[in-house]
Write an enzyme that holds these catalytic residues in place. Structure first.
Site, mmCIF file in Angstrom:
data_model
loop_
_atom_site.group_PDB
_atom_site.id
_atom_site.type_symbol
_atom_site.label_atom_id
_atom_site.label_comp_id
_atom_site.label_asym_id
_atom_site.label_seq_id
_atom_site.Cartn_x
_atom_site.Cartn_y
_atom_site.Cartn_z
ATOM 1 N N ASP A 1 -11.771 -14.908 -29.939
ATOM 2 C CA ASP A 1 -12.154 -13.573 -30.403
ATOM 3 C C ASP A 1 -13.663 -13.362 -30.338
ATOM 4 O OD1 ASP A 1 -9.956 -11.990 -31.111
ATOM 5 O OD2 ASP A 1 -9.606 -13.177 -32.921
ATOM 6 N N LYS B 1 0.699 -9.967 -29.052
ATOM 7 C CA LYS B 1 -0.200 -10.953 -28.439
ATOM 8 C C LYS B 1 0.600 -12.181 -27.991
ATOM 9 C CE LYS B 1 -4.158 -9.279 -31.074
ATOM 10 N NZ LYS B 1 -4.968 -9.352 -32.303
ATOM 11 N N GLN C 1 -5.495 -13.471 -37.285
ATOM 12 C CA GLN C 1 -5.430 -12.006 -37.365
ATOM 13 C C GLN C 1 -6.154 -11.516 -38.626
ATOM 14 O OE1 GLN C 1 -4.076 -9.987 -34.946
ATOM 15 N NE2 GLN C 1 -4.777 -8.218 -36.126
#
Ligand code: NAD
Length: 298
Positions: A120, A53, A97
């Site tokens: 997200d 990422k 994460q």
């Protein structure tokens, strides 16, 4: 029938090109998008995801702020870091994460990220907005799946869709997105009886449960579209192999379209994260992106 293989790598590359153009557009107005990634612990798969990422963000001109934290960091310390990033004007997106270690409350952490820095779509407000059909930050994996479905240029209206798995990250938001597309949606999970029969009636199958080759060829309605979200590491003939949740090699002969693993949903997830970062940046700076930017994707 030979299924169309939905090439996630190619579609993701197109999407990243659009992200790069949006970054250039923002830069011309002295705005520089930034993404902060937070990894807690040393889980090998998570480390690879976060590194990818950050790398791709940098390649597209997005500033990357990477935090690799010790497994034993306290919840309080993590909240303090997120608060600092919430106040940092160079940061438009904050990604934590998952999964987090057990001693940290994931819900609290996700709700600490300001909704306008959530890339997200996991903050309660963004999840609620999606549920209520309002403008929302859409979780990256389901968004990637939807973009791949749309790339087929077939009407999704009225199609029967089954989603296998009901996680907050994939299954639930996917169900909202497909409802929005006017599909008739069924979500099945580990307690569902007759999954096979439900799959057999479905025009779209989204498999997101995390069990290698779980969906069998005999379950698939001929001509169905199959989106495989699963990422499973198995050993085959003594070699490590990455496979999805569906029997790809067999199902590709009866489905009309199918995503491979690897090279399907995975690259789309990262490209959508980068798009969400740029969208948050433009919205936080009150800059309307040139509307050609993501018109083929959103
Ligand atoms: P999760 O473990 O949070 O959820 C799994 C879901 O599957 C649960 O809702 C559970 O009820 C359901 N389930 C479990 N066993 C089942 C069974 N036998 N029959 C029917 N349903 C069953 O997982 P998740 O985070 O949603 O991820 C699912 C899979 O997708 C994993 O393999 C994960 O690695 C993968 N994933 C891939 C991406 C990507 O970018 N490609 C992103 C996120 C997750």
């Amino acid at each position: 029938m030979n299924a169309q293989i939905l090439n996630g790598k190619e579609i993701a590359a197109e999407l990243r090109t659009c992200v790069a153009k949006a970054v250039t557009y923002l830069n011309k107005q002295s705005v520089y998008p930034g993404l902060a990634t937070i990894l807690v612990g040393r889980d090998p798969a998570s480390s690879v995801y976060v590194a990818n990422k950050s790398r791709l963000a940098k390649e597209l001109g997005i500033k990357s702020f990477q935090y690799d934290l010790e497994e034993n960091i306290t919840e309080k310390e993590l909240i303090k870091l997120i608060d600092e990033l919430n106040d940092n004007h160079e940061v438009d997106g904050i990604l934590v994460q998952l999964p987090l270690p057990k001693h940290i409350n994931t819900d609290i952490i996700l709700d600490t990220i300001k909704p306008n820095k959530d890339v997200d779509g996991f903050h309660t407000i963004n999840a609620g907005n999606l549920y209520l059909n309002r403008k929302a930050v859409i979780p990256c994996t389901p968004l990637g799946c939807l973009i791949m479905l749309r790339s087929l240029k077939v009407s999704l209206h009225g199609l029967r869709a089954v989603i296998i798995g009901r996680s907050n990250i994939v299954g639930k938001p996917m169900s909202q997105l497909l409802l929005k597309e006017n599909c008739t949606v069924t979500v099945v999970h580990s307690y569902t009886k007759n999954i096979k029969e439900i799959v057999k009636e479905s025009d779209i199958v989204v498999a997101a449960l995390g069990i290698a080759n779980y969906v069998k060829e005999s379950w698939i309605k001929p001509g169905a579209i199959v989106i495989d979200v699963g990422i499973n590491r198995i050993k085959e003939n003594g070699k490590n192999k990455l496979v999805g949740d569906v029997e790809f090699d067999k199902i590709k002969n009866i489905a009309s379209a199918i995503t491979p693993v690897p090279g399907g949903v995975g690259p789309m997830t990262i490209a959508c994260l980068l798009m969400n970062t740029v969208l948050q940046c433009s919205s936080n700076n009150n800059i309307e992106l040139d509307n050609n930017n993501f018109k083929n994707f959103l």
